[in-house]
Motif scaffolding. Structure first.
Motif, PDB file in Angstrom:
ATOM      1  N   LYS A  49     -17.708   4.933  21.656  1.00 42.03           N
ATOM      2  CA  LYS A  49     -17.659   6.513  21.005  1.00 42.03           C
ATOM      3  C   LYS A  49     -16.715   6.390  20.016  1.00 42.03           C
ATOM      4  CE  LYS A  49     -18.885   7.743  25.819  1.00 42.03           C
ATOM      5  NZ  LYS A  49     -18.559   8.442  26.806  1.00 42.03           N
ATOM      6  N   ILE A  50     -16.953   7.059  18.765  1.00 43.01           N
ATOM      7  CA  ILE A  50     -16.323   6.972  17.710  1.00 43.01           C
ATOM      8  C   ILE A  50     -16.337   8.508  17.126  1.00 43.01           C
ATOM      9  CG2 ILE A  50     -15.678   6.218  15.387  1.00 43.01           C
ATOM     10  CD1 ILE A  50     -17.109   3.634  16.015  1.00 43.01           C
ATOM     11  N   PHE A  51     -15.050   9.180  17.069  1.00 41.49           N
ATOM     12  CA  PHE A  51     -14.927  10.637  16.396  1.00 41.49           C
ATOM     13  C   PHE A  51     -14.001  10.442  15.363  1.00 41.49           C
ATOM     14  CE2 PHE A  51     -12.503  14.491  16.337  1.00 41.49           C
ATOM     15  CZ  PHE A  51     -13.727  15.321  16.127  1.00 41.49           C
ATOM     16  N   SER A  52     -14.396  11.328  14.465  1.00 35.66           N
ATOM     17  CA  SER A  52     -13.458  11.569  13.418  1.00 35.66           C
ATOM     18  C   SER A  52     -13.636  13.018  12.797  1.00 35.66           C
ATOM     19  CB  SER A  52     -13.533  10.535  12.150  1.00 35.66           C
ATOM     20  OG  SER A  52     -14.807  10.749  11.585  1.00 35.66           O
ATOM     21  N   GLY A  53     -12.313  13.683  12.611  1.00 33.79           N
ATOM     22  CA  GLY A  53     -12.633  14.986  12.149  1.00 33.79           C
ATOM     23  C   GLY A  53     -11.315  15.344  11.099  1.00 33.79           C
ATOM     24  N   GLY A  54     -11.811  16.160   9.948  1.00 33.94           N
ATOM     25  CA  GLY A  54     -10.844  16.109   8.978  1.00 33.94           C
ATOM     26  C   GLY A  54     -10.912  17.584   8.415  1.00 33.94           C
ATOM     27  N   LEU A  55      -9.997  17.648   7.471  1.00 38.37           N
ATOM     28  CA  LEU A  55      -9.846  18.945   6.890  1.00 38.37           C
ATOM     29  C   LEU A  55      -9.367  18.691   5.296  1.00 38.37           C
ATOM     30  CD1 LEU A  55     -10.002  22.006   6.253  1.00 38.37           C
ATOM     31  CD2 LEU A  55      -7.517  21.927   6.867  1.00 38.37           C
ATOM     32  N   ASP A  56     -10.227  18.999   4.165  1.00 36.95           N
ATOM     33  CA  ASP A  56      -9.933  18.748   2.736  1.00 36.95           C
ATOM     34  C   ASP A  56      -9.509  19.948   2.306  1.00 36.95           C
ATOM     35  OD1 ASP A  56     -10.843  16.219   2.814  1.00 36.95           O
ATOM     36  OD2 ASP A  56     -12.872  16.692   1.879  1.00 36.95           O
ATOM     37  N   ILE A  57      -8.339  20.109   1.464  1.00 46.10           N
ATOM     38  CA  ILE A  57      -7.743  21.138   1.017  1.00 46.10           C
ATOM     39  C   ILE A  57      -7.277  20.681  -0.583  1.00 46.10           C
ATOM     40  CG2 ILE A  57      -5.844  22.854   0.860  1.00 46.10           C
ATOM     41  CD1 ILE A  57      -5.404  22.152   3.775  1.00 46.10           C
ATOM     42  N   GLY A  58      -8.039  21.762  -1.362  1.00 49.42           N
ATOM     43  CA  GLY A  58      -7.873  21.398  -2.847  1.00 49.42           C
ATOM     44  C   GLY A  58      -7.247  22.735  -3.758  1.00 49.42           C
ATOM     45  N   LEU A  59      -6.564  22.576  -4.775  1.00 52.30           N
ATOM     46  CA  LEU A  59      -6.124  23.400  -5.446  1.00 52.30           C
ATOM     47  C   LEU A  59      -6.257  23.000  -6.948  1.00 52.30           C
ATOM     48  CD1 LEU A  59      -2.533  24.908  -4.048  1.00 52.30           C
ATOM     49  CD2 LEU A  59      -4.952  26.237  -4.123  1.00 52.30           C
ATOM     50  N   SER A  60      -6.640  23.774  -7.961  1.00 54.65           N
ATOM     51  CA  SER A  60      -7.005  23.561  -9.110  1.00 54.65           C
ATOM     52  C   SER A  60      -6.443  24.689 -10.169  1.00 54.65           C
ATOM     53  CB  SER A  60      -8.250  23.045  -9.378  1.00 54.65           C
ATOM     54  OG  SER A  60      -9.165  23.927  -9.308  1.00 54.65           O
ATOM     55  N   LYS A  61      -5.921  24.306 -11.192  1.00 58.44           N
ATOM     56  CA  LYS A  61      -5.393  25.416 -12.187  1.00 58.44           C
ATOM     57  C   LYS A  61      -5.268  24.881 -13.633  1.00 58.44           C
ATOM     58  CE  LYS A  61      -1.681  28.749 -13.406  1.00 58.44           C
ATOM     59  NZ  LYS A  61      -2.586  29.727 -13.097  1.00 58.44           N
ATOM     60  N   SER A  62      -5.793  25.624 -14.688  1.00 56.34           N
ATOM     61  CA  SER A  62      -5.923  25.049 -15.889  1.00 56.34           C
ATOM     62  C   SER A  62      -5.947  26.110 -17.006  1.00 56.34           C
ATOM     63  CB  SER A  62      -7.413  24.372 -16.190  1.00 56.34           C
ATOM     64  OG  SER A  62      -8.123  24.997 -15.922  1.00 56.34           O
ATOM     65  N   LYS A  63      -5.333  25.730 -18.201  1.00 54.69           N
ATOM     66  CA  LYS A  63      -5.367  26.561 -19.151  1.00 54.69           C
ATOM     67  C   LYS A  63      -5.797  25.861 -20.546  1.00 54.69           C
ATOM     68  CE  LYS A  63      -2.739  30.330 -21.552  1.00 54.69           C
ATOM     69  NZ  LYS A  63      -1.551  31.210 -21.441  1.00 54.69           N
ATOM     70  N   GLU A  64      -6.580  26.199 -21.066  1.00 60.21           N
ATOM     71  CA  GLU A  64      -7.294  25.283 -22.311  1.00 60.21           C
ATOM     72  C   GLU A  64      -6.187  24.814 -23.249  1.00 60.21           C
ATOM     73  OE1 GLU A  64     -11.350  25.064 -25.144  1.00 60.21           O
ATOM     74  OE2 GLU A  64     -10.808  26.903 -24.006  1.00 60.21           O
ATOM     75  N   LYS A  65      -6.304  23.598 -23.316  1.00 66.08           N
ATOM     76  CA  LYS A  65      -5.020  23.195 -24.466  1.00 66.08           C
ATOM     77  C   LYS A  65      -3.742  23.399 -24.139  1.00 66.08           C
ATOM     78  CE  LYS A  65      -7.973  21.117 -27.695  1.00 66.08           C
ATOM     79  NZ  LYS A  65      -7.989  19.727 -28.069  1.00 66.08           N
ATOM     80  N   LYS A  66      -3.520  23.748 -22.893  1.00 67.43           N
ATOM     81  CA  LYS A  66      -2.166  23.773 -22.408  1.00 67.43           C
ATOM     82  C   LYS A  66      -1.888  22.864 -21.197  1.00 67.43           C
ATOM     83  CE  LYS A  66      -0.804  27.413 -24.934  1.00 67.43           C
ATOM     84  NZ  LYS A  66       0.203  27.191 -26.007  1.00 67.43           N
ATOM     85  N   TYR A  67      -2.731  23.015 -19.947  1.00 66.73           N
ATOM     86  CA  TYR A  67      -2.422  22.112 -18.877  1.00 66.73           C
ATOM     87  C   TYR A  67      -3.531  22.100 -18.143  1.00 66.73           C
ATOM     88  CZ  TYR A  67      -1.280  26.809 -16.828  1.00 66.73           C
ATOM     89  OH  TYR A  67      -1.353  28.054 -16.319  1.00 66.73           O
ATOM     90  N   ASP A  68      -3.986  21.062 -17.134  1.00 64.60           N
ATOM     91  CA  ASP A  68      -4.816  21.030 -16.218  1.00 64.60           C
ATOM     92  C   ASP A  68      -4.110  20.529 -15.156  1.00 64.60           C
ATOM     93  OD1 ASP A  68      -7.314  21.620 -17.465  1.00 64.60           O
ATOM     94  OD2 ASP A  68      -6.850  20.006 -18.760  1.00 64.60           O
ATOM     95  N   PHE A  69      -4.153  21.044 -13.750  1.00 65.11           N
ATOM     96  CA  PHE A  69      -3.475  20.608 -12.653  1.00 65.11           C
ATOM     97  C   PHE A  69      -4.594  20.749 -11.373  1.00 65.11           C
ATOM     98  CE2 PHE A  69      -1.020  21.780  -8.799  1.00 65.11           C
ATOM     99  CZ  PHE A  69      -0.099  20.593  -8.726  1.00 65.11           C
ATOM    100  N   ASP A  70      -4.387  19.575 -10.668  1.00 65.80           N
ATOM    101  CA  ASP A  70      -5.329  19.612  -9.521  1.00 65.80           C
ATOM    102  C   ASP A  70      -4.361  18.910  -8.365  1.00 65.80           C
ATOM    103  OD1 ASP A  70      -8.303  20.049 -10.217  1.00 65.80           O
ATOM    104  OD2 ASP A  70      -7.460  18.924 -11.862  1.00 65.80           O
ATOM    105  N   VAL A  71      -4.570  19.339  -7.041  1.00 62.81           N
ATOM    106  CA  VAL A  71      -4.039  18.698  -5.886  1.00 62.81           C
ATOM    107  C   VAL A  71      -4.797  18.793  -4.917  1.00 62.81           C
ATOM    108  CG1 VAL A  71      -2.789  20.829  -5.302  1.00 62.81           C
ATOM    109  CG2 VAL A  71      -1.795  18.870  -4.286  1.00 62.81           C
ATOM    110  N   ASN A  72      -5.115  17.742  -4.073  1.00 62.93           N
ATOM    111  CA  ASN A  72      -6.173  17.615  -3.186  1.00 62.93           C
ATOM    112  C   ASN A  72      -5.596  17.020  -1.859  1.00 62.93           C
ATOM    113  OD1 ASN A  72      -8.445  16.021  -1.639  1.00 62.93           O
ATOM    114  ND2 ASN A  72      -9.240  17.930  -2.295  1.00 62.93           N
TER     115      ASN A  72
END
Length: 928
Positions: free
Chosen positions: A776-799
């Motif tokens: 018997k195998i069980f796995s449970g999880g949660l993905d959390i992601g954030l993203s923010k960007s501004k053209e020609k300024k910055y792109d930021f992602d965290v997961n």
């Protein structure tokens, strides 16, 4: 005078009668969404010539209105309300005393929603398809489609390039609805420019016959279609990416990528050339042409000539497995694709490809197995060298004979050559005392040549009556393998810790395999009513195969391999005939669509063991029920429920009673008494999108029950540690999984948030030393992601992905419980408009268990600085991979009663300097 008086009297009486026949109009005003009454709506009658107001009324609390004393004639009926869109319709009123006209008003918010959807909002749901507007998700200049996919909510791309959408693995990526260099998802996403894509469409692709007939047969593939911008389909565009760097202890690193696409009208030519030694080879190597009947019951054949009757993936073609994330690889890949359409009548697509790999890896594996109170520990070190190449050719030609008849021809010719050498050193000890059980040293050299040929014809005819169709699909395929391998091994057993007489093996194995299958399927559809349809089908499948394996031992007298080894020699033939009638009924409404039906398979197995002169003749009757229900209960909201039942037949390797002794202490032998397994699968999926809140959600739940599952019976000699594995049928096997996700924009900080819960549970039954073992195998999880960007300024992602894992086996005294966590950070900052720095960071953590002495953790940090020139046409860059020098190939897992930890070679810290030329002619430039 009397006549005049009588005439006047007649006119007066007629006028009085006409006045008494007054015309009236009444009705009710409701909204289109909830069918509720609309109060205080203004209902007007206008004259059609000059649109002057003739009469008006207001609706009461029940939404009713009425007009009296109306002149007969034509009018414009107009209804207005502050919260609803105006309703305008033409109406004709005759001499009937009363007329009715109900009005349905559409809310302005709904119309606004549809307007925004049509104007290109970031995400929308259309039926079963989720559509992303590519330009709504900002990526860096000259980014490829893979970078774009990583920005899309609900889609994940892991470090190995595997794409997952809504919890399911994507197996096909199309470009404008057509395959791009075959069905390898990596080709399109790694080599097409993101700014050439207008939309990314995610859907479950139906079989070709189901798309034609409109009757869903339940056979789908998770698919992404990249819809290109119209201005990108003119002229040509492409890129050349060259990079290199120096290393001290290993070969210098280099990558070369060239990609070109040319469009002229409906003619498209694309070509690519890739070469390098950084593990960039993301092209799938295995060519596993699925010789299917486009139904739940698939006749499949792998490169080794093995037949199966439901393709489930895996690597059982005797090819050495190559994971490009491990070891050191040199690759060369090239391909050409030509497609053209002539007057919407003819469509030609031709794709030749070449793939080559040279691969080296050292792997160390520790395996601990528990059998009640006994524990066996195996340590195994493997050195692998692979040198292989293949040529693949695929052509399709489709002709639209007329508006009702279409015929499609498909041909494939693939050729492979593989040379490999594997050197193994292993030993097994008793876990509690450390007493030796066995020791082995072996060297296996293999050389294989394979050929895969396929030809198919699909004829489709539409009758004059709508939805009445007939189609015929015929396939012929042949796979053959000629191979020679040499096995040299020294096998040492121990008796109570003391070595016994060693067994030396020096053998040559000659393999001659071939399989041929012919399939024909006829499908007829008939409309039963405006919304109901009937599908009748009949399929005939004939297949035959042979597996002739000859094993010879080395003779020191003759100096040749001429001593036949009877126990490792077998000549096995199989013939299988399947007759399968089927019936399905479907319903297609505006909001609800469903279908249900079943196929009935009558299968005859004729297996003959020529070596033992033994026949295995069996007959089976199989059922293939299926049903699906699709409910679009409102715009951008979809619910799907379905069921499939299918049968999996054993492969020739599982049936043939032939022993594989490549590993003397871990041997495999087929079982001709195997029965087919049957799988019941239920699924529910739901997805929504709210444009006002920019909020999407999806949920997917699957349950599978397998009877007569083909698992394994392992017989373990606890004194010598030798294991013999034999496939058997077991019951009590099932699994379930859930994937969900929700994403929205936090408007105050202009940041996107994504949450994705998931879990999986499975129960598997197999046998160890005649005792059934339930895992018997069980796995449970949660993905959390954030993203923010501004053209020609910055792109930021965290997961961040956190997961809990639990495994329990009835053969093990204690369960395995541990947490894993993967933190991923990615950022790009524009220091100047044309100068940017990009960096990504991963931290992986795996909690220790009772089988591990310490936690597993590593960090991966990469960085790249680049500068663009000439309006982003040229890019110069410097990159450093694995800055912290922690790229270690450590993986651990627990399955059934066995814990495994593997360590592989990995390409660690290196740097490269490169230049990219992204070129396009004026016709391919984006419109300003």
């Amino acid at each position: 005078m009397s006549k005049l008086t009588a005439s006047l009297l007649f006119v007066v009486l007629f006028a009085a009668k006409a006045q008494s026949q007054t015309i009236s109009l009444s009705g009710k005003v409701q909204d289109t969404i909830q069918n509720k009454s609309v109060q205080n709506a203004v209902v007007m009658l206008l004259t059609p010539v000059d649109s002057l107001l003739y009469k008006f009324a207001r609706t009461d609390a029940e939404g009713n209105y009425s007009f009296k004393n109306i002149k007969s004639g034509n009018y414009i009926l107009m209804t207005t309300h502050p919260y609803f869109a105006d309703f305008v319709d033409n109406i004709s009123l005759n001499q009937n005393e009363s007329n009715t006209a109900s009005v349905a008003l559409t809310s302005k918010s709904k119309l606004l929603q549809e307007l925004i959807v049509k104007s290109g909002n970031p995400i929308r749901v259309k039926g079963d398809t989720t559509i992303y507007t590519a330009d709504s998700f900002k990526v860096s200049a000259n980014a490829n489609v893979e970078e774009l996919l990583k920005k899309l909510p609900g889609i994940q791309v892991d470090k190995n390039g595997k794409i997952t959408a809504m919890g399911e693995q994507v197996t096909k990526v199309l470009v404008d609805g057509e395959e791009f260099f075959g069905d390898d998802p990596g080709m399109a996403v790694k080599n097409l420019r993101a700014d050439a894509v207008k939309e990314v469409q995610v859907f479950d692709k139906k079989s070709e016959q189901a798309e034609f007939t409109g009757v869903d047969d339940g056979n789908t593939q998770k698919t992404i279609n990249l819809k290109l911008k119209e201005d990108k389909k003119k002229g040509y565009f492409g890129k050349i990416d060259l990079a290199g760097g120096l290393k001290n202890k290993i070969d210098d690193r280099y990558n070369s990528n060239v990609m070109l696409s040319s469009f002229k009208g409906k003619r498209k030519i694309s070509g690519y050339f890739l070469t390098g030694n950084t593990g960039q080879d993301g092209l799938s190597w295995e060519d596993r042409d699925k010789y299917t009947t486009n139904d739940n019951f698939n006749v499949s054949m792998d490169d080794n000539g093995d037949l199966s009757y439901q393709w489930t993936g895996g690597n059982s073609d005797d090819e050495p497995y190559v994971n490009t994330q491990n070891g050191f690889i040199r690759n060369m890949n090239a391909g050409l694709q030509y497609s053209n359409k002539w007057g919407d009548k003819q469509n030609l697509n031709f794709t030749p490809q070449y793939n080559g790999q040279i691969y080296d890896n050292d792997q160390s594996r520790f395996m601990q197995s528990q059998y009640n109170d006994s524990v066996l520990n195996e340590q195994k070190n493997t050195n692998t060298h692979v040198n292989r190449y293949n040529y693949k050719n695929t052509a399709t030609y489709e002709v639209k004979i007329d508006s009702n008849n279409t015929i499609k021809f498909t041909a494939k010719a693939n050729f492979y050559h593989t040379e490999s050498e594997e050197t193994v050193a292993s030993f097994t000890k008793e876990g509690n005392t450390g007493t030796f059980k066995n020791r082995m040293n072996s060297d296996i050299k293999t050389e294989n040549d394979k050929r895969s040929l396929f030809a198919g014809v699909l004829f489709k005819h539409r009758f004059k009556k709508p939805r009445r169709t007939i189609s015929l699909n015929t396939d012929w395929n042949n796979l053959s393998t000629d191979g020679t391998s040499f096995l040299q091994s020294v096998n040492q057993s121990y008796d109570k810790g003391q070595p016994t007489t060693p067994q030396n093996v020096d053998q040559q194995r000659i393999t001659d395999k071939s399989s041929t299958a012919i399939t024909a399927r006829l499908v007829y559809t008939e409309p039963l009513s405006k919304k109901y349809s009937l599908e009748l089908g009949y399929e005939l499948n004939y297949s035959k195969g042979k597996n002739n394996q000859l094993t010879y031992a080395y003779s020191p007298v003759s100096g040749l391999y001429d001593l036949a080894v009877d126990s490792l020699t077998n000549d096995f033939n199989q013939k299988i005939v399947i007759n399968k009638p089927s019936m399905r009924i479907s319903y297609s409404g505006k909001k609800i669509k469903f279908s249900f039906g079943s196929g009935f398979g009558f299968t005859k197995f004729d297996l003959h063991d020529n070596t033992l002169d033994t026949n295995y003749i069996r007959n089976y009757t199989n059922f293939f029920p299926s049903a699906n229900f699709n409910y679009t209960y409102k715009s951008q909201h979809n619910l799907r429920i379905g069921y499939n039942g299918n049968t999996t037949q054993p492969t020739i390797n599982q049936l043939q009673p032939l022993r594989n002794n490549n590993d003397n202490f871990n041997q495999y032998i087929g079982n001709p008494q195997l029965r087919p397994s049957f799988t019941n699968q239920f699924y529910v999926s739901h997805n929504t999108y709210n444009f006002l809140k920019d909020l999407f959600t999806y949920q997917s739940f699957n349950v599978r029950f397998i009877s007569n599952s083909i698992t394994n019976n392992r017989t373990i000699d606890l004194d010598s540690g030798k294991t013999v594995t034999k496939p058997i049928n077991t019951n009590g096997n099932y699994s379930m999984s859930f994937w969900g996700g929700t994403g929205f924009k936090i408007k105050k900080i202009d940041t996107r948030l994504y949450l994705g819960p998931n879990f999986r549970y499975s129960k598997t039954a197999d046998v160890f030393n005649s005792a059934i073992n339930y895992s018997k195998i069980f796995s449970g999880g949660l993905d959390i992601g954030l993203s923010k960007s501004k053209e020609k300024k910055y792109d930021f992602d965290v997961n961040n992905t956190i997961s809990y894992n639990h495994s329990k086996s009835s053969q093990s005294s204690s369960p395995s419980d541990f947490f894993t966590n993967m933190l991923s950070l990615s950022a790009k900052v524009y220091m100047l408009k044309t100068l940017s720095v990009r960096s990504d960071y991963e931290y992986y953590y795996q909690q220790k268990t009772q089988y591990q002495s310490k936690n597993i953790s590593y960090q991966m940090w990469n960085a790249r600085m680049e500068k663009t020139f000439k309006k982003d046409e040229f890019t110069a860059y410097v990159l450093v991979r694995d800055i912290l020098n922690q790229n270690v190939g450590i993986n651990s897992s627990y399955d059934r009663n066995t814990f495994v930890e593997t360590r592989n070679d990995r390409l660690q810290r290196y740097w490269m300097v490169g230049v990219v030329w992204n070129f396009k002619n004026a016709g391919a430039k984006a419109k300003q």
